[in-house]
Design a protein around this motif. Structure first.
Motif, mmCIF file in Angstrom:
data_model
loop_
_atom_site.group_PDB
_atom_site.id
_atom_site.type_symbol
_atom_site.label_atom_id
_atom_site.label_comp_id
_atom_site.label_asym_id
_atom_site.label_seq_id
_atom_site.Cartn_x
_atom_site.Cartn_y
_atom_site.Cartn_z
ATOM 1 N N TYR A 1 0.799 -1.216 0.000
ATOM 2 C CA TYR A 1 0.000 0.000 0.000
ATOM 3 C C TYR A 1 0.836 1.273 0.000
ATOM 4 N N ARG A 2 2.029 1.222 0.552
ATOM 5 C CA ARG A 2 2.918 2.386 0.507
ATOM 6 C C ARG A 2 3.273 2.686 -0.954
ATOM 7 N N ALA A 3 3.553 1.649 -1.738
ATOM 8 C CA ALA A 3 3.879 1.832 -3.160
ATOM 9 C C ALA A 3 2.667 2.351 -3.932
ATOM 10 N N VAL A 4 1.486 1.863 -3.608
ATOM 11 C CA VAL A 4 0.265 2.339 -4.263
ATOM 12 C C VAL A 4 0.071 3.820 -3.957
ATOM 13 N N VAL B 1 -7.126 12.449 0.879
ATOM 14 C CA VAL B 1 -6.221 13.338 0.153
ATOM 15 C C VAL B 1 -4.781 13.127 0.605
ATOM 16 N N GLY B 2 -3.913 12.948 -0.374
ATOM 17 C CA GLY B 2 -2.477 12.853 -0.120
ATOM 18 C C GLY B 2 -2.009 11.425 0.066
ATOM 19 N N PRO B 3 -0.791 11.132 -0.372
ATOM 20 C CA PRO B 3 -0.259 9.777 -0.292
ATOM 21 C C PRO B 3 -0.271 9.163 1.107
ATOM 22 N N GLU B 4 0.055 9.934 2.127
ATOM 23 C CA GLU B 4 0.097 9.355 3.476
ATOM 24 C C GLU B 4 -1.307 8.930 3.932
ATOM 25 N N ALA B 5 -2.296 9.782 3.710
ATOM 26 C CA ALA B 5 -3.678 9.443 4.087
ATOM 27 C C ALA B 5 -4.193 8.254 3.273
ATOM 28 N N ILE B 6 -3.809 8.195 2.002
ATOM 29 C CA ILE B 6 -4.218 7.074 1.152
ATOM 30 C C ILE B 6 -3.589 5.782 1.665
ATOM 31 N N TYR B 7 -2.320 5.833 2.023
ATOM 32 C CA TYR B 7 -1.646 4.662 2.588
ATOM 33 C C TYR B 7 -2.352 4.179 3.854
ATOM 34 N N VAL B 8 -2.640 5.093 4.764
ATOM 35 C CA VAL B 8 -3.293 4.733 6.030
ATOM 36 C C VAL B 8 -4.655 4.086 5.748
ATOM 37 N N TYR B 9 -5.404 4.660 4.831
ATOM 38 C CA TYR B 9 -6.726 4.106 4.483
ATOM 39 C C TYR B 9 -6.580 2.693 3.920
ATOM 40 N N LEU B 10 -5.706 2.509 2.939
ATOM 41 C CA LEU B 10 -5.546 1.190 2.318
ATOM 42 C C LEU B 10 -5.063 0.160 3.335
ATOM 43 N N GLN B 11 -4.138 0.547 4.185
ATOM 44 C CA GLN B 11 -3.611 -0.368 5.200
ATOM 45 C C GLN B 11 -4.732 -0.833 6.130
ATOM 46 N N ALA B 12 -5.695 0.040 6.399
ATOM 47 C CA ALA B 12 -6.798 -0.303 7.302
ATOM 48 C C ALA B 12 -7.933 -1.042 6.605
ATOM 49 N N GLU B 13 -8.173 -0.736 5.336
ATOM 50 C CA GLU B 13 -9.386 -1.227 4.681
ATOM 51 C C GLU B 13 -9.184 -2.272 3.586
ATOM 52 N N ALA B 14 -8.006 -2.372 3.010
ATOM 53 C CA ALA B 14 -7.849 -3.197 1.804
ATOM 54 C C ALA B 14 -7.160 -4.541 2.024
ATOM 55 N N VAL B 15 -6.729 -4.831 3.228
ATOM 56 C CA VAL B 15 -6.019 -6.083 3.487
ATOM 57 C C VAL B 15 -6.902 -7.271 3.081
ATOM 58 N N ASN B 16 -6.311 -8.214 2.406
ATOM 59 C CA ASN B 16 -6.965 -9.436 1.915
ATOM 60 C C ASN B 16 -7.957 -9.206 0.789
ATOM 61 N N MET B 17 -7.971 -8.020 0.194
ATOM 62 C CA MET B 17 -8.784 -7.780 -0.999
ATOM 63 C C MET B 17 -7.923 -8.025 -2.233
ATOM 64 N N ARG B 18 -8.567 -8.489 -3.287
ATOM 65 C CA ARG B 18 -7.894 -8.666 -4.572
ATOM 66 C C ARG B 18 -8.701 -7.955 -5.635
ATOM 67 N N ALA B 19 -8.040 -7.128 -6.427
ATOM 68 C CA ALA B 19 -8.673 -6.409 -7.522
ATOM 69 C C ALA B 19 -8.386 -7.145 -8.824
ATOM 70 N N ILE B 20 -9.433 -7.393 -9.575
ATOM 71 C CA ILE B 20 -9.298 -8.137 -10.832
ATOM 72 C C ILE B 20 -9.794 -7.252 -11.970
ATOM 73 N N PRO B 21 -8.890 -6.583 -12.667
ATOM 74 C CA PRO B 21 -9.308 -5.756 -13.797
ATOM 75 C C PRO B 21 -9.723 -6.639 -14.977
ATOM 76 N N VAL B 22 -10.801 -6.249 -15.656
ATOM 77 C CA VAL B 22 -11.326 -7.058 -16.758
ATOM 78 C C VAL B 22 -11.420 -6.257 -18.054
#
Length: 135
Positions: A31-34, A53-74
């Motif tokens: 998530y830091r790279a994202v 807003v901002g990379p740090e806030a985005i990182y914190v959000y993803l770290q809290a909410e996206a663990v174990n999710m997989r995105a499959i673009p189609v």
């Protein structure tokens, strides 16, 4: 023109290196790279959330909410504007341990292929969303 792919072999790098790295990093839980793909004032518009807003806030959000999710673009579609900014729309699915939901990501990219914003929309009916809440 949209590109459809039945499996998860969509070549996003041919459209945008930043979008390709977004999905690769998201699925690797890097998530830091994202978050680093976003401009300093870049915005993540996630479902049911205020703008993040901002990379740090985005990182914190993803770290809290996206663990174990997989995105499959189609499917992917790209449009350009006269100011050299681009918009990339990706449709696909997000899988969690409890459910799978159809999603649309809309990426606003700078001329330098960095993310100005990413909007994530759930493509589900109210009935489908209610089933997820019970899940």
């Amino acid at each position: 023109m949209p590109t459809d792919v039945a499996d998860a072999t969509l070549d996003l790098a041919a459209v945008s290196a930043a979008v390709d790295r977004y999905f690769a990093g998201f699925n690797a839980e890097e998530y830091r790279a994202v978050a680093a793909l976003f401009e300093p004032d870049g915005v993540l518009l996630a479902p049911f959330e205020e703008p993040i807003v901002g990379p740090e806030a985005i990182y914190v959000y993803l770290q809290a909410e996206a663990v174990n999710m997989r995105a499959i673009p189609v499917e992917v579609e790209e449009t350009s504007s006269p100011d050299a900014s681009r918009q990339v729309v990706v449709k696909g699915r997000v899988k969690t341990s409890l459910f799978t939901v159809n999603v649309r990501w809309t990426f606003a990219l700078t001329a330098d292929d960095t993310l100005q914003s990413t909007e994530i929309k759930l493509l589900a009916t109210l009935q489908e969303l209610m089933q997820i809440d019970r899940g």
